[in-house]
Design a protein around this motif. Structure first.
Motif, short mmCIF file in Angstrom:
data_model
loop_
_atom_site.label_atom_id
_atom_site.label_comp_id
_atom_site.label_asym_id
_atom_site.label_seq_id
_atom_site.Cartn_x
_atom_site.Cartn_y
_atom_site.Cartn_z
N GLN A 10 0.84 -1.21 0.00
CA GLN A 10 0.00 0.00 0.00
C GLN A 10 0.87 1.25 0.00
OE1 GLN A 10 -2.71 0.14 3.34
NE2 GLN A 10 -3.23 2.29 2.99
N THR A 11 1.93 1.24 0.80
CA THR A 11 2.86 2.38 0.86
C THR A 11 3.60 2.54 -0.46
OG1 THR A 11 3.17 1.94 3.22
CG2 THR A 11 4.76 3.41 2.15
N LEU A 16 1.35 4.17 -2.98
CA LEU A 16 1.18 5.58 -2.61
C LEU A 16 2.38 6.41 -3.04
CD1 LEU A 16 -0.34 7.85 -1.06
CD2 LEU A 16 0.88 7.10 1.00
N THR A 58 2.78 7.52 -6.68
CA THR A 58 1.92 8.60 -7.18
C THR A 58 2.57 9.98 -7.02
OG1 THR A 58 0.80 8.88 -5.04
CG2 THR A 58 -0.13 7.27 -6.61
#
Length: 786
Positions: A485-486, A489, A492
């Motif tokens: 998930q990190t 992120l 982006t």
């Protein structure tokens, strides 16, 4: 014997300038050879002796006190191992931290030692201690003075990170520098810092004792089995929650002395180049001495001198020069030794005080004398077999009709260039001699320039070979479950080019060797594909790529299998490729995340490597990440600063080396051309006098003689360049293979070679003009009066 000495004395007196040139070349060869031998023979021995004096451990293990139950069982294994001879357990603080080193920040694992702690194994020797009292004193490794530019009284900032994500900054005053074998270095995973008891307790309490750890200093019954012992007792804990380290003496020694080992090889190689030049000079001098004194040799033989007497006089002449030059070179080498020791100390942090070494000095003198005797005896045989009548006729035994090269009456071209061409052809042996020396010097200069360009200028290229994959920021995730998930992120962010999941773990082979293992999802995402020098990167769960030195140690090749062990689990892997790099001295392996998961089922990735776009300030990005996500990361590290801090000293060492080689190159070219031009002018003195009588001016004759050397300078420099172009990378691969860099592919720019060739040729041409100015002293009257 007296008459031979008188003849030798006459030779020396007659050729003072040439003898002095040869003497200076031998002095330079003696300096470099003696320095190289002393470093090669004694630097590593000095390290071993210092380790013995300080009663160094064979193995050190650092382990945080997070799990008392595990520590109890871990200690039981240590103390019951039959290889354990003596163990000292020491309380320390063990942490990840960041400090400034050589104007850059470096992130390391630090062992904080209490100054009140006393131990017999791995003793500490204070090199300097301040007489001034400080509120917050700290004692640093001596390397921080030689390579980090710290002085007594300077402020030392230490940023400390805990595994829980807590971060604190502490400031201390440098109260001294210490020397120790295993911890006083940046070339290992752990660096030792010493605090007084009050500061030690303050740091421990600031992190509620979560940094408290033990360090085990272990001496073995058989030190040669240190690697096996280390592999066996490497702590089996989760690195993301519990810091640990386990290293043995030989690894530390190799890491701290590799610069001196490679440096000594380079110095000795350059010394042999100079010795070869001196041999060529002696061959040239004897050949031309025989030609020049041909009639005198005939006269000497006619009055009773034998061929052996003349050979002895020539041999004695060069033996005297070699002996004097060797002794002066050795004396100068001891004067320069402290400077060389200081240069190595920039990277090693080792104090090396070498006294007089009779073996190195004797070997230097012997090698130079043997070379001189062999070439002098070989070159002087012509004088031995020369008959008096033949010598009195200037060596002619029959009619001698040589082909007229460049006939002036029919060959088109500028008169001065044609005369220079005739001189070049008529002096073929002389120009061959110049070409060989210029080729040798050109090779050495271009070799040094390639190293300077690829290490000091293109520093990132050098780092790719030594460190491996380069990235900008390394992130340690608090909760491994949030890793993907990190990663998504971070990708982006406009500042981010790409993000790669990455992990390093310690494994062992079924043959007892320690291996550092890299794990990532896909190695095609690596920027540095040169890490793999043979085969392909692993793709499947049963595949691995191993380090080149590891493959050599266990005779493994691509297509073979290797068994790797983690804890109680072991897995057999197919070797698909060979990788290179100096991490863990080439004892490393690379596999995919799935392949490592098969070996360690409960492992969770917790590290991300972030690659930023060009022109993005790394520190600003780190600050932004910390402010936006204060509870996501254990630590955020500027990887480029860390690497530059620990590896930047190589730039300084290579820069110094290039300066020395450039100076020696200029000196050798000047001395060689002086010797050649002086001999040539003496031999052609009558011819030059006739030319002057015919109306040639001094400037015209100077230009002709200088131009006659241009082809030799041009051909010699080109041959040296071509040889350097095709051999630099193989030679460097051989030199660096001892630390795991198996295939060097430095970029060699032809433009740089062309510029250096132009400089060498232009410098040689200018020197030849200056030496040829002696022509102005030659006049028709002086020839007639003599």
């Amino acid at each position: 014997m007296t008459y031979i000495w008188l003849l030798t004395k006459s030779h020396l007196h007659k050729n003072k300038g040439q003898s002095l040139s040869l003497l200076l070349i031998i002095i330079l060869a003696g300096i470099l050879m003696n320095l190289g031998l002393m470093v090669g023979l004694h630097y590593n021995q000095s390290f071993d002796q210092r380790a013995k004096d300080l009663n160094s451990a064979d193995v050190i293990i650092a382990l945080q006190k997070k799990d008392p139950k595990y520590i109890s069982s871990f200690e039981q294994k240590l103390y019951t191992d039959k290889l354990s001879s003596q163990i000292e357990k020491q309380s320390i603080l063990y942490l990840s931290g960041e400090c400034q080193y050589n104007q850059d920040e470096t992130t390391k694992q630090f062992a904080i030692i209490n100054a009140q702690s006393k131990h017999q194994i791995s003793q500490i020797s204070y090199v300097e201690k301040s007489k001034t009292s400080y509120n917050n004193p700290i004692y640093l490794p001596y390397l921080f003075k030689t390579g980090g530019n710290y002085e007594l009284g300077d402020t030392f900032h230490l940023r400390v990170f805990s595994n829980a994500g807590q971060e604190e900054k502490f400031s201390y005053q440098v109260a001294g520098f210490y020397e120790e074998t295993m911890l006083a270095t940046l070339n290992s995973t752990t660096t030792g810092l010493i605090l007084e008891d009050a500061q030690y307790q303050q740091l421990s309490k600031a992190f509620t004792h979560t940094l408290d750890a033990y360090m085990y200093h272990i001496q073995l019954t058989d030190p040669s089995l240190a690697e096996v012992y280390t592999t066996k007792h490497t702590p089996d804990v989760n690195r993301s929650t519990t810091l640990y380290d386990c290293v043995f003496y030989d690894t530390i020694k190799m890491a701290r002395t590799i610069t001196s080992s490679i440096g000594s090889l380079l110095i000795i190689a350059f010394a042999f180049i100079l010795a070869s030049i001196s041999v060529i000079v002696i061959k040239f001098r004897i050949s031309h001495s025989i030609e020049e004194d041909m009639q005198n040799i005939g006269a000497l033989k006619a009055i009773g001198y034998t061929g052996k007497d003349i050979v002895k006089s020539l041999l004695l002449q060069f033996l005297i020069i070699t002996i004097i030059g060797s002794f002066l070179g050795i004396i100068c080498s001891y004067a320069l030794l402290p400077l060389l020791s200081q240069m190595f100390a920039i990277q090693t942090g080792i104090i090396w005080n070498q006294g007089f070494d009779i073996f190195s000095s004797s070997l230097t003198i012997s090698l130079l004398l043997v070379l001189t005797i062999c070439v002098a005896l070989f070159s002087a045989q012509k004088a031995r077999h020369l008959q008096p009548i033949q010598a009195l006729r200037s060596g002619l035994s029959t009619h001698n009709f040589k082909h007229n090269i460049f006939p002036l009456d029919s060959f088109p071209g500028n008169l001065h260039i044609l005369l220079a061409g005739k001189t070049f052809v008529q002096s073929f042996k002389q120009n061959l001699f110049v070409g060989m020396i210029v080729a040798s010097i050109s090779f050495a200069a271009l070799f040094a320039s390639a190293m300077y360009d690829n290490i000091s200028v293109k520093f990132d290229k050098f780092l790719e070979y030594t460190v491996g994959e380069l990235f900008d920021v390394q992130l340690y995730i608090k909760n491994p479950a949030h890793l993907m998930q990190t990663k998504v992120l971070l990708e982006t962010f406009p500042e981010v080019r790409k993000v790669i999941d990455y992990n390093i773990e310690y494994l062992k082979t079924d043959e007892g060797a320690s291996v550092i293992c890299y794990a990532t999802e896909d190695y095609a995402n690596y920027d540095n594909q040169d890490i793999l020098y043979q085969g392909r990167f692993p793709k499947h769960t049963n595949e691995v790529a191993i380090g080149g030195l590891l493959s050599q140690s266990f005779h493994k090749q691509i297509g073979d299998t290797i068994t790797l062990i983690k804890g109680d689990n072991q897995q057999e892997y197919l070797i698909t490729g060979l990788i290179q790099g100096s991490n863990f001295m080439g004892h490393d392996a690379a596999m995919t995340n799935d392949a490592y998961q098969a070996l360690s089922p409960y492992h969770q990735q917790s590290t991300l490597n972030v690659y930023l776009n060009d022109n993005i300030n790394i520190d600003d990005f780190i600050q932004m990440i910390k402010e936006k996500y204060p509870d996501t990361f254990i630590s955020v590290v500027n990887n480029m600063k860390t690497i530059t801090a620990s590896m930047g000293t190589y730039r300084e060492i290579v820069s110094m080396l290039v300066i020395v080689i450039a100076f020696v190159t200029a000196v050798i070219i000047a001395l060689t051309l002086y010797l050649v031009m002086k001999t040539s002018l003496t031999r052609r003195k009558k011819h030059l006098g006739i030319q002057k009588a015919l109306g040639y001016t001094t400037s015209q004759l100077v230009l002709q003689n200088a131009l006659s050397l241009l082809p030799a300078l041009l051909i010699g420099s080109l041959l040296g360049s071509i040889t350097a172009y095709y051999t630099i990378n193989p030679i460097l691969s051989l030199l660096f293979s001892s630390i795991g860099i198996m295939k060097v592919n430095f970029e060699i720019i032809p433009t740089i070679f062309l510029i250096l060739n132009f400089i060498i040729i232009f410098f040689g041409f200018i020197i030849s003009i200056f030496v040829a100015l002696r022509i102005r002293k030659i006049t028709p009257y002086s020839l007639m009066s003599h």
